[in-house]
Scaffold this motif. Structure first.
Motif, PDB file in Angstrom:
ATOM      1  N   SER A   1       0.829  -1.212   0.000  1.00 37.02           N
ATOM      2  CA  SER A   1       0.000   0.000   0.000  1.00 37.02           C
ATOM      3  C   SER A   1       0.858   1.254   0.000  1.00 37.02           C
TER       4      SER A   1
ATOM      5  N   GLN B   1      -7.063   0.578  -0.502  1.00 35.60           N
ATOM      6  CA  GLN B   1      -7.472  -0.606   0.249  1.00 35.60           C
ATOM      7  C   GLN B   1      -8.764  -0.362   1.030  1.00 35.60           C
TER       8      GLN B   1
ATOM      9  N   ASP C   1      -5.845  -1.744  -4.912  1.00 36.58           N
ATOM     10  CA  ASP C   1      -5.236  -2.300  -3.705  1.00 36.58           C
ATOM     11  C   ASP C   1      -6.218  -3.267  -3.039  1.00 36.58           C
ATOM     12  N   GLU C   2      -5.997  -4.539  -3.215  1.00 37.15           N
ATOM     13  CA  GLU C   2      -6.846  -5.612  -2.678  1.00 37.15           C
ATOM     14  C   GLU C   2      -8.339  -5.402  -2.971  1.00 37.15           C
TER      15      GLU C   2
ATOM     16  N   GLY D   1      -2.972  -2.685   6.209  1.00 35.22           N
ATOM     17  CA  GLY D   1      -4.371  -3.122   6.234  1.00 35.22           C
ATOM     18  C   GLY D   1      -4.562  -4.450   6.955  1.00 35.22           C
TER      19      GLY D   1
HETATM   20 MG   LIG Z   1      -2.059  -2.801   2.170  1.00 37.06          MG
END
Ligand SMILES: [Mg+2]
Ligand SMILES: Nc1ncnc2c1ncn2[C@@H]1O[C@H](COP(=O)(O)OP(=O)(O)OP(=O)(O)O)[C@@H](O)[C@H]1O
Length: 507
Positions: free
Chosen positions: A47, A89, A165-166, A404
């Motif tokens: 991230s 995220q 991001d994810e 995260g």
């Molecule tokens: Mg992350």
């Protein structure tokens, strides 16, 4: 066919936060028309790298080149104007605004909601192959649909590089498919470049063209996806060979479960339009898995048990006592919910880890139940950091400075030290890296061995089989099957959850 040009190049990028080095001399290349997978354990620096690419952070040293020229963006606006859109995220959508308003939030004059914006919105629906109601309130949407709003938002700005991001971390299998389809359309159909962060190795293999793995802030693997397999990637992520997920549970048989004392009973617990009445008994020391796809009612069941569904019917009975229908009554009685959508409920970002881990348990660390004793709180946080291998320098780190996945571990840790007898865990391993997933499952088993009852919802049926004693399969808001772990398989659960009968496929 399509023209594959180098869009972005990172050279020797380093990022320090005070004494902590989050990125160490990272090189990365992003090419149009390709999906570049970015992987790494929780806290590896993914991230952080993305925030540098998107102009949110400045690199401590190193250089970014965009279309061949050196750039130093000083804000996300700069990056966006140049053609980089980022889906972070934690999706920063405004829940009180409509889908349309969110998608064009950054566009000048978005509040006018001109006809032109509706037309542009329709075009995006078309491009992605997914339709959304532009007038729906974002706050009313399921997490999967909210993820799509974030993708729409990124497309609304006309970017050439889309950083995700994810995007699939909290999504069920079917919702993930929507994201994959959008990604494929954008790269193959429109020659966009996509930087895609994920902890799911199977989707990295299926979706990406090339892969970079970060470990402790360093790029330790850079390769074409076709030359890799899941175990090679996993090895690069954790820095050692990873054993296949062990079955931590021996999967106790229904006979064996019978000797455990009864703890929780659901009597015809339902919710109109969401959940058909379900009755079941759960024993102290038992781990019950809920297998189900998107919209199967699995989260709704947990919410109803937790007293969070005002429309629920039927009863939740704990140790023979019927609970009042409220979340505070549930917490008081010893029921904890770790929700699917962690950031909506969960943590106080500005607080230190120790303050967050003791939020629900203040009584236990209070002198005469009134004044929290800081020392004890910090001891607990230290214990949580070790038990869940949370990557943090000390219990004093504010949760907003954690990665995260590490913040998610804090949401679970939060409940470990309070008087909880029944844990309701909604997707407890979402966003957790391959190395730590087994730790979480082990923790679930440990809680059970301490006499707690645990209900786990997961889209990864393999995990349910590894951690549970008994599994309920849900579909269309109903419980349609019950299996002891010893008598089922991942394959059977998938068939049941998706509506195939086993007999049909055997024929
Ligand atoms: Mg992350
Ligand atoms: N604003 C910040 N202040 C201080 N430290 C930070 C900050 N942001 C991130 N870090 C630290 O930098 C490291 C990398 O974090 P990052 O969020 O990039 O990890 P990640 O790879 O995205 O992990 P995850 O898979 O858990 O999301 C971590 O040790 C984290 O605690």
């Amino acid at each position: 066919m399509t023209d594959r040009s180098l869009l972005m190049r990172l050279e020797n990028v380093t990022k320090k936060f005070g004494g902590l080095i989050a990125l160490r001399g990272v090189d990365l290349q992003i090419t149009s028309g390709r999906v570049h997978g970015l992987l790494g354990a929780n806290g590896a620096g993914k991230s952080t790298l993305i925030k540098i690419i998107s102009g949110a952070y400045a690199a401590t040293s190193g250089q970014i080149y965009w279309r061949g020229g050196a750039v130093s963006w000083s804000s996300p606006r700069d990056a966006n104007d140049s053609g980089v859109a980022t889906i972070h995220q934690h999706i920063p959508l405004v829940s009180t605004l409509s889908v349309l308003e969110n998608v064009f939030l950054a566009a000048p004059g978005f509040w006018r909601q001109s006809l032109e914006m509706r037309e542009r919105f329709d075009v995006i629906c078309e491009r992605v192959g997914y339709s959304l109601n532009p007038d729906a309130l974002v706050g009313d949407l399921r997490i999967g649909a909210r993820q799509m709003v974030a993708i729409f938002q990124a497309l609304g700005s006309g970017a050439d590089l889309i950083v995700m991001d994810e995007p699939t971390a909290s999504l069920a299998t079917e919702e993930r498919e929507l994201v994959y389809r959008a990604v494929r359309r954008l790269t193959q159909g429109e020659n966009k470049a996509i930087l895609f962060v994920s902890h799911f190795l199977d989707e990295i293999i299926a979706l990406t063209d090339e892969v970079t793995v970060l470990r402790d802030g360093q790029a330790v693997l850079r390769a074409e996806t076709k030359d890799l397999d899941e175990s090679k990637i996993a090895e690069a992520i954790v820095g050692r060979r990873l054993a296949a997920m062990e079955t931590t549970s021996q999967g106790r048989s229904l006979e064996q479960l019978k000797v455990l004392p009864e703890l929780l009973e659901l009597r015809e617990l339902g919710s109109p339009g969401k959940l058909q009445p379900i009755s079941l008994k759960l024993r102290a020391g038992e781990v019950l898995g809920i297998a189900g796809l998107l919209g199967s009612g699995r989260s709704e069941l947990l919410h109803a048990i937790f007293g969070a569904d005002a429309d629920a019917t039927g009863d939740v009975v704990l140790r023979g006592k019927t609970l009042r229908r409220s979340t505070s009554a549930a917490v008081k009685a010893g029921i904890a919910l770790v929700p699917e959508d962690r950031m909506r409920q969960g943590l106080v970002p500005g607080f230190e880890i120790w303050r967050n881990t003791t939020l629900p348990a203040l009584k236990g660390v209070s002198a005469a139940g009134v004044i929290p004793i800081e020392l004890k709180e910090r001891e607990r946080a230290l214990d949580a950091i070790q038990r869940l291998s949370i990557k943090a320098q000390s219990p004093d780190v504010p949760v907003m400075e954690l990665s995260g996945g590490n913040a998610q571990k804090v949401t679970i840790a939060k409940w470990l030290y309070s008087n909880v007898d029944v844990f309701l865990l909604d997707e407890p391993t979402a966003g957790i890296d391959v190395g730590a997933k087994a730790d979480i499952l082990m923790l679930v088993r440990k809680l059970a061995s301490e006499g707690k009852a645990v209900i786990v919802v997961s889209s990864e049926f393999e995990e349910l089989i590894a951690a549970c004693d008994r599994i309920l399969v849900m579909r269309d808001g109903r419980c349609i099957a019950e299996r002891s772990v010893a008598s089922t398989s991942e394959h059977e659960l998938i068939l049941l959850a998706s509506g195939h009968t086993v007999a049909q496929t055997a024929a």
